[in-house]
Design an enzyme around this catalytic site. Structure first.
Site, PDB file in Angstrom:
ATOM      1  N   GLU A  34       0.813  -1.225   0.000  1.00  0.00           N
ATOM      2  CA  GLU A  34       0.000   0.000   0.000  1.00  0.00           C
ATOM      3  C   GLU A  34       0.844   1.272   0.000  1.00  0.00           C
ATOM      4  O   GLU A  34       0.572   2.218   0.736  1.00  0.00           O
ATOM      5  CB  GLU A  34      -0.969  -0.023   1.189  1.00  0.00           C
ATOM      6  CG  GLU A  34      -1.977  -1.158   1.086  1.00  0.00           C
ATOM      7  CD  GLU A  34      -2.943  -1.230   2.259  1.00  0.00           C
ATOM      8  OE1 GLU A  34      -2.802  -0.414   3.180  1.00  0.00           O
ATOM      9  OE2 GLU A  34      -3.829  -2.104   2.245  1.00  0.00           O
ATOM     10  N   GLU A  51      -7.090  -9.346  -3.149  1.00  0.00           N
ATOM     11  CA  GLU A  51      -7.847  -9.442  -1.899  1.00  0.00           C
ATOM     12  C   GLU A  51      -9.327  -9.171  -2.167  1.00  0.00           C
ATOM     13  O   GLU A  51      -9.947  -8.326  -1.538  1.00  0.00           O
ATOM     14  CB  GLU A  51      -7.315  -8.438  -0.865  1.00  0.00           C
ATOM     15  CG  GLU A  51      -5.837  -8.578  -0.562  1.00  0.00           C
ATOM     16  CD  GLU A  51      -5.318  -7.525   0.408  1.00  0.00           C
ATOM     17  OE1 GLU A  51      -6.143  -6.900   1.116  1.00  0.00           O
ATOM     18  OE2 GLU A  51      -4.086  -7.319   0.472  1.00  0.00           O
TER      19      GLU A  51
END
Length: 589
Positions: A344, A450
Site C-alpha cells: 500500500e 484481496e
C-alpha cells in the site's frame, strides 16, 4: 408446437444479433505521453465532433471559462482549449442522452499548458448529482489518455464535463469517445475474450505401433489443474482443522496468509521472531500444491507495521527493515509465487517520510537481489473499487512503477500489479475494465489480490460480476478471494447480518462458508465459476486421419486413449500452456 419453436428461434436469433452487433470492446489503452493523440476509439462512438474537425460544434462552455479551437501547426490536428478558468469545474462539456442499465466506456486525450495535473471526467445528472468517469495525470508538451467508464442507472440527459484543481492552467482536449453497450453485449464480449485468452485448440494424433493413423480411438480428457490461479485468503485456523483443510485444498490452487507472514505478526517484539504459524501454513499449502503469495514483506504504514519501529532513529529503521527483508525472504524464497514488497505505498509513505523518497525503490532492489525469480508486486486498493480516490488512479499506479524502475539497478525490473479489490461500493465494471486496460498497457501481469464485495443481499451477485470481468480481461493472471474461514468471523451471527455499513467487531466482510463448511451464497458463486472455467471432462473419437480436435481451458490434463484393436488403454498427462498455435500431442499406441 411449431409456432412455439419458431418464436423461440426468433428470440434466440434476435439475442445473438444484439450480442454480435457492435459488441467488440477495445481493450487498448496508452500510458505514454504522445506528441499527437491517436484517432478517437470507436470513431468517437456517441460523441459528435470527437476530433474537432467541425470546430466547436456540439461542444459548450461549462462554468465560467472560455473555450476556443486551436490547431497543432506540426501535426495539423485540431483540439479544444478551456482558459480563463476560475473554478476546478470550469471548462467544456458535451450533452448526451443515456439509456438505463447501459454500460458506457469513455476515452479522451488531455494536455495542459504547464506542469502536470490530474484531470477528471464527470457526468452531471439532471438532479445535479455528479458521477466520476475516470482520471488521468495530464502534462504539458504531450497528450495523455484518460480512459474510464460508468453504468447509467436511469434514462436521462447528462452533461459530460471535466475538472482540474489548478485553475491557472489551460485545459486541452482531443480525440474524445463515448461508447455504449447493452448488458448482453458486455457479457458476450466477456465470453469472446475468455474463449480467446483462457483456452487453446488441442490436436491429439493417435497412431498404432506401425505408425498408421488410428481412426475410432476413444479420447477421455480430464483437467486435473487449471492454469489460471483462483485462490483464497486464509488464517492459521487452517493448520489444525481437518474439515477446513479438505474444503480449501479441494478448491483453491493459491493462498494468501491473511496476517501470519506480516512483520507485526512474526516480530511483535524486536528481536523475537516467531514463524511457527506461517511455517505450518506453508507446509500444508506446499503439500497440497497450493501456491503461496508472500503477503507482505513491509507495509508503508505505521499501523501495518510492528509498533516498536516508531521509536527508531532513521539509521535504526534502516537496520530493522533490512533485517526483516533478509529474514522473511531467505525463509520463504522458492516457496512463494509472489512478494508484496512494500504494501500500500500508493496511499502511504512511512518509510519515504523518514528515509527519503527512494525508500520503496531500495527495498524492491534488495528483495530482487535476494530472490532473482519470484515476481515482485505492488499491492494497493481503490484503483478498481473507488475512482474518486485520486491517490490510486491508474496514472498514479503507473507513476509508482516508473518511480521504482528509475532507481539505479531497477531499470529492467518487472513490477507486477496487485489490485486488492475491496468493493464496499457497488462494482462499476465499466470503470474496472478501463482501469485494467490502462494498467495492462504496462505489459505487467495483474492479479486481484484481496477480492471481496460488500456484505448484504447483493454480495454474491456483485462478486460474480467482478470475477467474470477479471477473468475475461487479457492482462489479469490471477484472482485471490478475500473470504477465508475463521470460526469467530464466519459464525451464524456474522453470516446472518444484513447489509449494514458497519460489521460487528470480528465479523468478516465476506465468508465463503459457515462453521460447518457449508457454502454461503458467495461460496456457491466461487465454486460455480471455478467449475465453469475448467474443462472437466472431454470425450471424443479420432477421425479417419487419426486426429481429435477440441478447444480446452489452459491447464494440466490426464488423458486416456483406448481402441477396440488394443488390449490396454494408454494413460498420459500433459500441460496445455498459453500460445496462439494449436497444442499438438502425438501418441503411438
Amino acid at each position: 408446437m411449431k409456432i412455439l419453436l419458431i418464436i423461440l428461434c426468433a428470440l434466440l436469433i434476435s439475442d445473438c444479433a444484439l450480442a454480435n452487433s457492435n459488441s467488440s470492446s477495445d481493450y487498448s489503452a496508452s500510458i505514454e505521453c504522445l506528441a499527437e493523440p491517436p484517432a478517437p476509439q470507436y470513431g468517437g462512438g456517441l460523441v459528435a465532433n470527437p476530433d474537432f474537425d467541425s470546430g466547436l460544434d456540439d461542444w459548450d462552455v461549462f462554468g465560467g471559462s472560455k473555450i476556443m479551437l486551436r490547431k497543432n501547426m506540426l501535426q495539423g490536428n485540431f483540439y479544444m482549449v478551456a482558459y480563463n478558468r476560475s473554478l476546478p469545474t470550469d471548462g467544456f462539456s458535451h450533452i448526451f442522452y443515456l439509456q438505463k442499465d447501459y454500460l458506457y466506456t469513455f476515452s479522451a486525450w488531455f494536455q495542459i499548458n504547464e506542469g502536470s495535473e490530474i484531470v477528471s471526467a464527470f457526468i452531471r445528472a439532471p438532479n445535479g448529482e455528479n458521477t466520476i468517469v475516470g482520471s488521468v495525470i495530464a502534462k504539458s508538451g504531450c497528450w495523455s489518455m484518460l480512459k474510464g467508464g460508468f453504468t447509467s442507472t436511469h434514462e436521462m440527459k447528462v452533461h459530460l464535463f471535466f475538472t482540474c484543481s489548478n485553475t491557472t492552467v489551460e485545459l486541452w482536449i482531443d480525440s474524445v469517445s463515448l461508447k455504449q453497450f447493452t448488458k448482453g453485449q458486455w457479457q458476450f464480449q466477456q465470453h469472446q475474450s475468455i474463449n480467446q485468452i483462457r483456452k487453446r485448440q488441442i490436436k491429439i494424433e493417435v497412431r498404432n505401433e506401425q505408425g498408421e493413423k488410428l481412426q475410432g480411438a476413444t479420447i477421455n480428457l480430464t483437467q486435473t489443474r487449471p492454469h489460471f490461479p483462483i485462490g483464497c485468503g486464509s488464517t492459521a485456523a487452517i493448520i489444525d482443522n481437518r474439515a477446513y483443510q479438505e474444503y480449501f485444498a479441494s478448491r483453491f490452487t493459491a493462498a494468501t496468509p491473511d496476517n501470519e507472514m506480516k512483520w507485526y505478526f512474526t516480530e511483535g517484539v524486536r528481536g523475537r521472531e516467531n514463524y511457527t504459524a506461517m511455517d505450518a501454513m506453508a507446509a500444508f499449502f506446499k503439500k497440497n500444491r497450493i501456491a503461496i503469495r508472500g503477503h507482505n514483506i513491509l507495509w508503508d504504514s505505521l499501523n501495518g507495521s510492528p509498533q516498536w519501529i516508531k521509536d527508531l532513529r532513521p539509521n535504526e529503521l534502516v537496520e530493522a527493515a533490512v533485517a526483516r527483508i533478509a529474514s522473511v525472504v531467505s525463509r520463504y524464497s522458492g516457496d512463494v509465487v509472489a512478494w508484496d514488497v512494500v504494501n500500500e505505498n500508493l496511499h502511504n509513505s512511512y518509510f519515504e517520510d523518514i528515509l527519503g523518497e527512494n525508500a520503496s525503490a531500495v527495498f524492491y532492489h534488495m528483495v530482487r537481489a535476494m530472490d532473482l525469480e519470484t515476481p515482485l508486486f505492488l499491492n494497493d486498493y481503490n484503483t478498481l473499487e473507488y475512482p474518486n480516490d485520486m491517490k490510486a488512479i491508474p496514472s498514479k499506479y503507473v507513476e509508482k512503477i516508473r518511480e521504482i524502475q528509475r532507481f539505479i539497478g531497477n531499470e529492467n525490473m518487472a513490477i507486477h500489479i496487485g489490485l486488492q479489490g475491496h468493493f464496499i461500493l457497488t462494482p462499476n465494471v465499466s470503470h474496472m475494465r478501463a482501469a485494467l486496460d490502462i494498467l495492462g498497457a504496462t505489459n505487467m501481469p495483474i492479479w486481484l489480490t484481496e477480492l471481496d464485495t460488500k456484505k448484504g443481499p447483493r454480495q454474491s451477485v456483485e462478486l460474480e460480476d467482478v470475477m467474470r470481468e477479471a477473468f475475461a480481461h487479457p492482462s489479469v493472471e490471477g484472482i485471490m478471494v478475500w473470504g477465508g474461514w475463521k470460526a469467530t468471523a464466519c459464525n451464524e451471527t456474522c453470516l446472518n447480518l444484513g447489509g449494514g455499513d458497519e460489521l460487528p467487531r470480528g465479523c468478516a466482510q465476506m465468508c465463503l462458508t459457515d462453521n460447518n463448511f457449508k457454502n454461503s451464497e458467495a461460496g456457491d458463486v466461487v465454486d460455480k465459476l471455478m467449475q465453469e472455467w475448467r474443462s472437466v471432462e472431454v470425450v471424443g473419437i479420432t477421425d479417419k486421419e487419426g486426429f481429435f480436435w477440441d478447444k480446452v481451458f489452459l491447464g494440466e490434463y490426464s488423458l486416456t486413449i483406448s481402441h477396440p484393436s488394443l488390449p490396454n488403454s494408454l494413460h498420459k498427462t500433459f500441460n496445455v500452456t498459453k500460445a496462439n498455435a494449436p497444442f499438438l500431442l502425438s501418441v503411438a499406441l
